[in-house]
Design a protein around this motif. Structure first.
Motif, PDB file in Angstrom:
ATOM      1  N   ASP A  55       0.838  -1.191   0.000  1.00  0.00           N
ATOM      2  CA  ASP A  55       0.000   0.000   0.000  1.00  0.00           C
ATOM      3  C   ASP A  55       0.878   1.248   0.000  1.00  0.00           C
ATOM      4  O   ASP A  55       2.114   1.147  -0.068  1.00  0.00           O
ATOM      5  CB  ASP A  55      -0.997  -0.006   1.161  1.00  0.00           C
ATOM      6  N   GLY A  56       0.249   2.405   0.055  1.00  0.00           N
ATOM      7  CA  GLY A  56       0.981   3.666  -0.015  1.00  0.00           C
ATOM      8  C   GLY A  56       1.968   3.888   1.116  1.00  0.00           C
ATOM      9  O   GLY A  56       2.931   4.640   0.966  1.00  0.00           O
ATOM     10  N   SER A  57       1.772   3.217   2.264  1.00  0.00           N
ATOM     11  CA  SER A  57       2.695   3.365   3.388  1.00  0.00           C
ATOM     12  C   SER A  57       3.850   2.379   3.325  1.00  0.00           C
ATOM     13  O   SER A  57       4.741   2.413   4.160  1.00  0.00           O
ATOM     14  CB  SER A  57       1.947   3.187   4.713  1.00  0.00           C
ATOM     15  N   GLY A  58       3.788   1.461   2.335  1.00  0.00           N
ATOM     16  CA  GLY A  58       4.836   0.457   2.207  1.00  0.00           C
ATOM     17  C   GLY A  58       4.515  -0.855   2.898  1.00  0.00           C
ATOM     18  O   GLY A  58       5.316  -1.784   2.876  1.00  0.00           O
ATOM     19  N   ALA A  59       3.319  -0.965   3.497  1.00  0.00           N
ATOM     20  CA  ALA A  59       2.921  -2.204   4.161  1.00  0.00           C
ATOM     21  C   ALA A  59       2.455  -3.220   3.112  1.00  0.00           C
ATOM     22  O   ALA A  59       1.788  -2.860   2.141  1.00  0.00           O
ATOM     23  CB  ALA A  59       1.805  -1.942   5.163  1.00  0.00           C
ATOM     24  N   GLU A  60       2.799  -4.487   3.322  1.00  0.00           N
ATOM     25  CA  GLU A  60       2.378  -5.533   2.401  1.00  0.00           C
ATOM     26  C   GLU A  60       0.866  -5.717   2.480  1.00  0.00           C
ATOM     27  O   GLU A  60       0.275  -5.693   3.562  1.00  0.00           O
ATOM     28  CB  GLU A  60       3.082  -6.843   2.734  1.00  0.00           C
ATOM     29  N   VAL A  61       0.250  -5.894   1.322  1.00  0.00           N
ATOM     30  CA  VAL A  61      -1.192  -6.079   1.201  1.00  0.00           C
ATOM     31  C   VAL A  61      -1.436  -7.512   0.735  1.00  0.00           C
ATOM     32  O   VAL A  61      -0.934  -7.907  -0.312  1.00  0.00           O
ATOM     33  CB  VAL A  61      -1.770  -5.060   0.182  1.00  0.00           C
ATOM     34  N   HIS A  62      -2.179  -8.276   1.516  1.00  0.00           N
ATOM     35  CA  HIS A  62      -2.408  -9.688   1.215  1.00  0.00           C
ATOM     36  C   HIS A  62      -3.684  -9.904   0.421  1.00  0.00           C
ATOM     37  O   HIS A  62      -4.549  -9.030   0.356  1.00  0.00           O
ATOM     38  CB  HIS A  62      -2.446 -10.498   2.513  1.00  0.00           C
ATOM     39  N   CYS A  63      -3.815 -11.096  -0.139  1.00  0.00           N
ATOM     40  CA  CYS A  63      -5.007 -11.476  -0.897  1.00  0.00           C
ATOM     41  C   CYS A  63      -6.252 -11.239  -0.041  1.00  0.00           C
ATOM     42  O   CYS A  63      -6.282 -11.577   1.140  1.00  0.00           O
ATOM     43  CB  CYS A  63      -4.913 -12.946  -1.301  1.00  0.00           C
ATOM     44  N   GLY A  64      -7.281 -10.638  -0.650  1.00  0.00           N
ATOM     45  CA  GLY A  64      -8.528 -10.353   0.053  1.00  0.00           C
ATOM     46  C   GLY A  64      -8.529  -9.023   0.787  1.00  0.00           C
ATOM     47  O   GLY A  64      -9.537  -8.662   1.395  1.00  0.00           O
ATOM     48  N   HIS A  65      -7.433  -8.283   0.718  1.00  0.00           N
ATOM     49  CA  HIS A  65      -7.317  -6.999   1.412  1.00  0.00           C
ATOM     50  C   HIS A  65      -8.481  -6.085   1.028  1.00  0.00           C
ATOM     51  O   HIS A  65      -8.705  -5.812  -0.145  1.00  0.00           O
ATOM     52  CB  HIS A  65      -5.982  -6.347   1.035  1.00  0.00           C
ATOM     53  N   GLN A  66      -9.264  -5.662   2.025  1.00  0.00           N
ATOM     54  CA  GLN A  66     -10.369  -4.711   1.869  1.00  0.00           C
ATOM     55  C   GLN A  66     -11.453  -5.207   0.910  1.00  0.00           C
ATOM     56  O   GLN A  66     -12.188  -4.417   0.317  1.00  0.00           O
ATOM     57  CB  GLN A  66      -9.864  -3.326   1.418  1.00  0.00           C
ATOM     58  N   ARG A  67     -11.552  -6.534   0.743  1.00  0.00           N
ATOM     59  CA  ARG A  67     -12.580  -7.095  -0.143  1.00  0.00           C
ATOM     60  C   ARG A  67     -13.946  -6.662   0.373  1.00  0.00           C
ATOM     61  O   ARG A  67     -14.285  -6.901   1.528  1.00  0.00           O
ATOM     62  CB  ARG A  67     -12.482  -8.611  -0.165  1.00  0.00           C
ATOM     63  N   PRO A  68     -14.758  -6.027  -0.477  1.00  0.00           N
ATOM     64  CA  PRO A  68     -16.078  -5.566  -0.032  1.00  0.00           C
ATOM     65  C   PRO A  68     -16.983  -6.733   0.369  1.00  0.00           C
ATOM     66  O   PRO A  68     -16.937  -7.810  -0.236  1.00  0.00           O
ATOM     67  CB  PRO A  68     -16.642  -4.847  -1.267  1.00  0.00           C
ATOM     68  N   LEU A  69     -17.817  -6.508   1.373  1.00  0.00           N
ATOM     69  CA  LEU A  69     -18.720  -7.535   1.872  1.00  0.00           C
ATOM     70  C   LEU A  69     -19.650  -8.029   0.770  1.00  0.00           C
ATOM     71  O   LEU A  69     -19.891  -9.233   0.660  1.00  0.00           O
ATOM     72  CB  LEU A  69     -19.535  -6.990   3.048  1.00  0.00           C
ATOM     73  N   GLU A  70     -20.150  -7.126  -0.071  1.00  0.00           N
ATOM     74  CA  GLU A  70     -21.066  -7.551  -1.132  1.00  0.00           C
ATOM     75  C   GLU A  70     -20.377  -8.470  -2.142  1.00  0.00           C
ATOM     76  O   GLU A  70     -20.991  -9.379  -2.700  1.00  0.00           O
ATOM     77  CB  GLU A  70     -21.733  -6.363  -1.839  1.00  0.00           C
ATOM     78  N   VAL A  71     -19.079  -8.282  -2.363  1.00  0.00           N
ATOM     79  CA  VAL A  71     -18.319  -9.166  -3.254  1.00  0.00           C
ATOM     80  C   VAL A  71     -18.173 -10.534  -2.595  1.00  0.00           C
ATOM     81  O   VAL A  71     -18.396 -11.572  -3.229  1.00  0.00           O
ATOM     82  CB  VAL A  71     -16.938  -8.562  -3.590  1.00  0.00           C
ATOM     83  N   MET A  72     -17.827 -10.546  -1.328  1.00  0.00           N
ATOM     84  CA  MET A  72     -17.684 -11.799  -0.585  1.00  0.00           C
ATOM     85  C   MET A  72     -18.997 -12.579  -0.601  1.00  0.00           C
ATOM     86  O   MET A  72     -19.008 -13.781  -0.878  1.00  0.00           O
ATOM     87  CB  MET A  72     -17.268 -11.515   0.859  1.00  0.00           C
ATOM     88  N   CYS A  73     -20.111 -11.888  -0.353  1.00  0.00           N
ATOM     89  CA  CYS A  73     -21.418 -12.558  -0.347  1.00  0.00           C
ATOM     90  C   CYS A  73     -21.758 -13.115  -1.723  1.00  0.00           C
ATOM     91  O   CYS A  73     -22.262 -14.238  -1.837  1.00  0.00           O
ATOM     92  CB  CYS A  73     -22.505 -11.587   0.113  1.00  0.00           C
ATOM     93  N   ALA A  74     -21.490 -12.348  -2.776  1.00  0.00           N
ATOM     94  CA  ALA A  74     -21.767 -12.816  -4.135  1.00  0.00           C
ATOM     95  C   ALA A  74     -20.939 -14.050  -4.466  1.00  0.00           C
ATOM     96  O   ALA A  74     -21.441 -14.998  -5.078  1.00  0.00           O
ATOM     97  CB  ALA A  74     -21.500 -11.698  -5.143  1.00  0.00           C
ATOM     98  N   TRP A  75     -19.664 -14.066  -4.063  1.00  0.00           N
ATOM     99  CA  TRP A  75     -18.809 -15.217  -4.339  1.00  0.00           C
ATOM    100  C   TRP A  75     -19.292 -16.442  -3.573  1.00  0.00           C
ATOM    101  O   TRP A  75     -19.291 -17.555  -4.096  1.00  0.00           O
ATOM    102  CB  TRP A  75     -17.367 -14.895  -4.010  1.00  0.00           C
ATOM    103  N   ILE A  76     -19.694 -16.258  -2.318  1.00  0.00           N
ATOM    104  CA  ILE A  76     -20.193 -17.378  -1.521  1.00  0.00           C
ATOM    105  C   ILE A  76     -21.473 -17.923  -2.145  1.00  0.00           C
ATOM    106  O   ILE A  76     -21.645 -19.135  -2.284  1.00  0.00           O
ATOM    107  CB  ILE A  76     -20.420 -16.955  -0.059  1.00  0.00           C
ATOM    108  N   GLU A  77     -22.373 -17.022  -2.555  1.00  0.00           N
ATOM    109  CA  GLU A  77     -23.621 -17.450  -3.188  1.00  0.00           C
ATOM    110  C   GLU A  77     -23.339 -18.214  -4.477  1.00  0.00           C
ATOM    111  O   GLU A  77     -23.948 -19.254  -4.739  1.00  0.00           O
ATOM    112  CB  GLU A  77     -24.499 -16.232  -3.472  1.00  0.00           C
ATOM    113  N   SER A  78     -22.399 -17.743  -5.275  1.00  0.00           N
ATOM    114  CA  SER A  78     -22.046 -18.435  -6.520  1.00  0.00           C
ATOM    115  C   SER A  78     -21.499 -19.830  -6.231  1.00  0.00           C
ATOM    116  O   SER A  78     -21.820 -20.786  -6.936  1.00  0.00           O
ATOM    117  CB  SER A  78     -21.000 -17.635  -7.301  1.00  0.00           C
ATOM    118  N   ALA A  79     -20.689 -19.944  -5.199  1.00  0.00           N
ATOM    119  CA  ALA A  79     -20.129 -21.253  -4.834  1.00  0.00           C
ATOM    120  C   ALA A  79     -21.236 -22.196  -4.372  1.00  0.00           C
ATOM    121  O   ALA A  79     -21.233 -23.377  -4.711  1.00  0.00           O
ATOM    122  CB  ALA A  79     -19.079 -21.089  -3.744  1.00  0.00           C
ATOM    123  N   GLU A  80     -22.212 -21.670  -3.620  1.00  0.00           N
ATOM    124  CA  GLU A  80     -23.313 -22.503  -3.150  1.00  0.00           C
ATOM    125  C   GLU A  80     -24.187 -22.955  -4.320  1.00  0.00           C
ATOM    126  O   GLU A  80     -24.607 -24.105  -4.374  1.00  0.00           O
ATOM    127  CB  GLU A  80     -24.140 -21.743  -2.114  1.00  0.00           C
TER     128      GLU A  80
END
Length: 121
Positions: free
Chosen positions: A73-98
């Motif tokens: 990120d802008g401060s130089g901290a490492e950003v991992h997979c899923g960083h700041q993933r929006p809740l609506e995206v997470m819900c849509a992905w879970i629904e698609s998997a179901e």
């Protein structure tokens, strides 16, 4: 090491995918990320380290010449997979998997019925 800076100059969160690994990192409006790729020992002359592809879901950064890439990120901290993933995206992905899992179960039932019909002939 090769690097590319990404700026989200929009008013909405922006999904960034790092390929070929498929990791997702989400930028808030006005946020800056830097993707750093480890260079291979002897990169071919003329090859570009990144390709950037814009699509409906966000932006994909294809790392062409490395075996590993890290997002900061802008401060130089490492950003991992899923960083700041929006809740609506997470819900849509879970629904698609179901839905996909339900579909696999239905397909298995249809296959079993077809097999049974073949065996009874």
């Amino acid at each position: 090491m090769a690097s590319i800076r990404l700026n989200n100059d929009t008013a909405a969160p922006l999904g960034i995918w790092i390929e070929p690994w498929g990791t997702d990192h989400w930028m808030k409006p006005q946020e800056i990320f830097t993707v750093v790729a480890d260079d291979p020992q002897d990169p071919p002359a003329g090859d570009v380290p990144f390709d950037v592809v814009f699509h409906e879901q966000g932006v994909s950064v294809h790392v062409n010449l490395a075996y590993q890439a890290t997002v900061y990120d802008g401060s130089g901290a490492e950003v991992h997979c899923g960083h700041q993933r929006p809740l609506e995206v997470m819900c849509a992905w879970i629904e698609s998997a179901e839905v996909a899992e339900d579909g696999r179960g239905a397909l298995t039932s249809v296959e079993a019925a077809a097999r049974e019909a073949r065996e009874s002939q």
